[in-house]
Design an enzyme around this catalytic site. Sequence first.
Site, PDB file in Angstrom:
ATOM      1  CE  LYS A 106      11.680 -14.232   1.367  1.00 47.08           C
ATOM      2  NZ  LYS A 106      11.045 -13.551   0.215  1.00 47.08           N
ATOM      3  N   GLY A 157       0.020 -18.609  -7.591  1.00 43.09           N
ATOM      4  CA  GLY A 157       1.417 -18.419  -7.157  1.00 43.09           C
ATOM      5  C   GLY A 157       1.466 -17.987  -5.704  1.00 43.09           C
ATOM      6  CB  SER A 209      -2.985  -6.469  -0.226  1.00 46.44           C
ATOM      7  OG  SER A 209      -3.392  -5.145  -0.511  1.00 46.44           O
ATOM      8  N   GLY A 253      -1.368 -12.526  -5.644  1.00 45.58           N
ATOM      9  CA  GLY A 253      -1.464 -11.746  -4.406  1.00 45.58           C
ATOM     10  C   GLY A 253      -1.816 -12.550  -3.170  1.00 45.58           C
ATOM     11  CB  THR A 254      -4.311 -15.152  -2.594  1.00 44.90           C
ATOM     12  OG1 THR A 254      -5.273 -14.181  -2.999  1.00 44.90           O
ATOM     13  CG2 THR A 254      -4.859 -15.951  -1.432  1.00 44.90           C
TER      14      THR A 254
END
Length: 331
Positions: free
Chosen positions: A77, A302, A209, A230-231
């Site tokens: 990607k 995640g 964030s 988020g991290t």
Amino acid sequence: MDGAQMDQHELAIVPESMIADMLTREAAFDAVEKVFAAMAAGQAYNFPVVREAIGHEDALYGFKGGFDRKAGVLGLKAGGYWPHNLERRGLINHQSTVFLFDPDSGRVKAMVGGNLLTALRTAAASSVSLRHLMRKDAKVLGMIGAGHQAGFQLRAALETHQFEKVIGWNYHPDMLPNLARVVEEAGLPFEAVELSGMRQADAIISITSSFDATLLAEHVSPGTHIACMGTDTKGKQEISAELLAKATVFTDEVAQSISIGEAQHAIAQGLISAADVNQLGAVINATHVGRTSDVEITIFDGTGVGLQDLAVASSIVEVALAQGKATLVPV
Ligand code: NAD
């Protein structure tokens, strides 16, 4: 992705505008669950991530790639973050495209819009963690974060498990209606809470964030599953290192979790070691037992891996080819 439906001299294009019609949350869940399992079984691996500040438009640009030998999916990607897009061009700030290659010959096979795909694959990851780590009797879902990704996370979670209620907290409270709308659409009650109110939650998804811990150990009840989504960069932090250290920690990829993920802080403070971070894929493969009691706190860190993007892109191309909707270009 079924190469049988494509000539080997053709490139399949599925542009961003078609992704919403080609990808269901169920298909994204399936693709991500399978690729996490393949990673844990050593059948798929991610390449080192490249991320560069290009010195133009304040943009961050990079590549996330990998190879899933089991599924025959190879690719990358490419994309990143252009902070002025919305205000200057009316385009979204995150821009990416997935390229898939034939692992036998190296020829390019497909080009797939990566923007919506990124949100759906990220939401699928937290949902896969809910399925495999959350208590089966979970009733209350807690949401921390109410930005772009949060709505996707929430929708996917509500499709994965029959919750009875959703509670939410956000650093910017004026954004909470973004969550309330989704919850009400699903016919469930929504309640805005203080962080201490998160003690009601059986599962918590955090997608902000933030660069400072928001969720502390005192905000979380025994038996809760927390998906920290988020991290994904050095320095970001959503939960305290103490909370992470008292939980059983799972992740998509250990190397990322301990360096750019939520576990980076507990590792830096010497509260845990890399050996304490487990792969979610091992639970899917039943080589790790996963949750062992109703009072254990489990965490899914995640961090987001390239293989998630490739797995979901491959599934999209399969659908687009089957429906005759991919644009085939001779190469
Ligand atoms: P967004 O800008 O739309 O929303 C940001 C959210 O963070 C909002 O809820 C905002 O109120 C909150 N926030 C801002 N500053 C905060 C602070 N100081 N403390 C606590 N909360 C704060 O962003 P988004 O697109 O929803 O992305 C959220 C996060 O998810 C980002 O950090 C992004 O990099 C990350 N992300 C991770 C993955 C992954 O695979 N893990 C994928 C995509 C995005």
